[in-house]
Scaffold this active site. Sequence first.
Site, PDB file in Angstrom:
ATOM      1  N   GLY A   3      28.147 -81.151 -56.721  1.00  0.00           N
ATOM      2  CA  GLY A   3      26.994 -81.631 -56.686  1.00  0.00           C
ATOM      3  C   GLY A   3      25.925 -80.656 -56.658  1.00  0.00           C
ATOM      4  N   VAL A   4      25.329 -80.399 -58.067  1.00  0.00           N
ATOM      5  CA  VAL A   4      24.160 -79.494 -58.133  1.00  0.00           C
ATOM      6  C   VAL A   4      22.748 -80.238 -57.795  1.00  0.00           C
ATOM      7  CG1 VAL A   4      25.163 -77.812 -59.634  1.00  0.00           C
ATOM      8  CG2 VAL A   4      24.376 -79.826 -60.682  1.00  0.00           C
ATOM      9  N   SER A   5      22.037 -79.401 -56.968  1.00  0.00           N
ATOM     10  CA  SER A   5      20.784 -80.132 -56.587  1.00  0.00           C
ATOM     11  C   SER A   5      19.651 -79.588 -56.912  1.00  0.00           C
ATOM     12  CB  SER A   5      20.699 -80.026 -54.875  1.00  0.00           C
ATOM     13  OG  SER A   5      20.705 -78.855 -54.651  1.00  0.00           O
ATOM     14  N   GLY A   6      19.975 -78.285 -57.725  1.00  0.00           N
ATOM     15  CA  GLY A   6      18.371 -77.521 -58.076  1.00  0.00           C
ATOM     16  C   GLY A   6      18.137 -76.457 -56.937  1.00  0.00           C
ATOM     17  N   GLY A   7      18.940 -76.359 -55.989  1.00  0.00           N
ATOM     18  CA  GLY A   7      18.608 -75.546 -55.061  1.00  0.00           C
ATOM     19  C   GLY A   7      19.671 -74.456 -54.804  1.00  0.00           C
ATOM     20  N   SER A  10      23.639 -75.139 -53.274  1.00  0.00           N
ATOM     21  CA  SER A  10      24.725 -75.773 -54.514  1.00  0.00           C
ATOM     22  C   SER A  10      24.937 -74.720 -55.476  1.00  0.00           C
ATOM     23  CB  SER A  10      24.165 -76.970 -54.885  1.00  0.00           C
ATOM     24  OG  SER A  10      22.839 -76.786 -55.684  1.00  0.00           O
ATOM     25  N   MET A  29      22.729 -85.446 -59.533  1.00  0.00           N
ATOM     26  CA  MET A  29      22.522 -86.880 -58.897  1.00  0.00           C
ATOM     27  C   MET A  29      20.796 -87.339 -58.832  1.00  0.00           C
ATOM     28  SD  MET A  29      25.274 -87.322 -55.747  1.00  0.00           S
ATOM     29  CE  MET A  29      25.511 -85.581 -55.464  1.00  0.00           C
ATOM     30  N   CYS A  93      22.969 -91.979 -46.882  1.00  0.00           N
ATOM     31  CA  CYS A  93      22.871 -91.430 -48.226  1.00  0.00           C
ATOM     32  C   CYS A  93      24.257 -90.648 -48.350  1.00  0.00           C
ATOM     33  CB  CYS A  93      21.885 -90.547 -48.472  1.00  0.00           C
ATOM     34  SG  CYS A  93      21.887 -89.881 -50.054  1.00  0.00           S
ATOM     35  N   GLY A 117      26.796 -78.312 -51.739  1.00  0.00           N
ATOM     36  CA  GLY A 117      26.348 -77.018 -50.814  1.00  0.00           C
ATOM     37  C   GLY A 117      25.795 -77.536 -49.526  1.00  0.00           C
ATOM     38  N   CYS A 189      14.239 -87.204 -48.911  1.00  0.00           N
ATOM     39  CA  CYS A 189      14.378 -86.818 -50.129  1.00  0.00           C
ATOM     40  C   CYS A 189      13.298 -87.527 -51.040  1.00  0.00           C
ATOM     41  CB  CYS A 189      15.522 -87.110 -50.985  1.00  0.00           C
ATOM     42  SG  CYS A 189      16.523 -88.504 -50.857  1.00  0.00           S
TER      43      CYS A 189
END
EC number: 2.8.1.13
Length: 371
Positions: A3-7, A10, A29, A93, A117, A189
């Site tokens: 799961g890549v969050s952009g942070g 992860s 996601m 969530c 992450g 979020c």
Amino acid sequence: MLGVSGGVDSAVAALLLQRAGHDVSGLFMQNWNDDGSGDCRAEDDRRDAVAVCGRLGIAFHARNFADRYWHGVFEHFLAEYRAGRTPNPDVLCNREIKFRTFLDEARVLGAERIATGHYARVDRSHGRWRLLRAADAGKDQSYFLHALGQEALAATLFPIGDLPKAEVRALAQAADLPVHAKKDSTGICFIGERDFREFLARYLPAQPGDIRSADDGSVLGRHGGVFYYTLGQREGLNLGGVRGRAAAPWYVVGKDVAGNILYVDQGHDGPWLQSRRLVASQATWTAAAPPAVEFDCTAKTRYRQDDQACSVRVGDDGGLDVRFDAPQRAVTPGQSVVFYRNEECLGGAVIDATDARFGGLAGGAAARVAA
């Protein structure tokens, strides 16, 4: 499937999985659609996730789970606030979206396991999977992951769970990951950086009412709606100097939803906020069942709280009666009580009532557990 969050967390999780020889893909996601406020950062996060996958040379996928999030998480969030409780949407969530919907989608895409992450650890002991605290106690997220069961734990990796945050940042910088200096996201979020009360008022319109003293019931001011406040809160009361009262801060100590009354008192650790007992429902156990009908352990009633010694009794209907060795401040209905035994997270439940003076245990909640 990561799961890549952009942070950064992860991103480093992807890096470590790749270095360990795993065939890694990333899935972004989107759980909240832009509501026109300008506060949604989903597109910025998506671009950062794409950049990370590009830097590492791994496949990138994206899915919009906003509709499932709305029905599985956000509608519950609103219903709880409408009832005067303070929900924790991150717990729901994780259970419903990140470790169920995401896991299902990852399997459709051919993945055998998922990774995120999160700061937590998983191991297998005596034939079952265990959820463990992260090595970095200051970043441990097991509190928010306590509702994961055996199926999710068996399928999940937490690659950064053994690392301190400082080392995660250092690894990201050394690998020249494009998000190595990106600020950590905080808060809920879908609210982002905006004012929480302004956001909630979009869905739960203001209903002004009295702010009353818990001691004598005298009217001290007006509020915009009891559901905008939570126990122990100091900010937003707009109570200046009150004639005949000490020049000390006021805190929310109780809510009468039916009467639309907010009760306050002075003193951060005043007696109105103290409790030694709570009852809870909707319990989930990482081992699929509680350790025993009655057991001792430690618990947290809010994130980052120090462990509190307690005893737990499980009712015939699965409800919990939890008694603490020491008084607890501002234990809040709607939040989660999460149980630990040393490094292992055993599970948790949703707090229904406490024996604080406005906690509700004198009524039906206590009677149900006693029965």
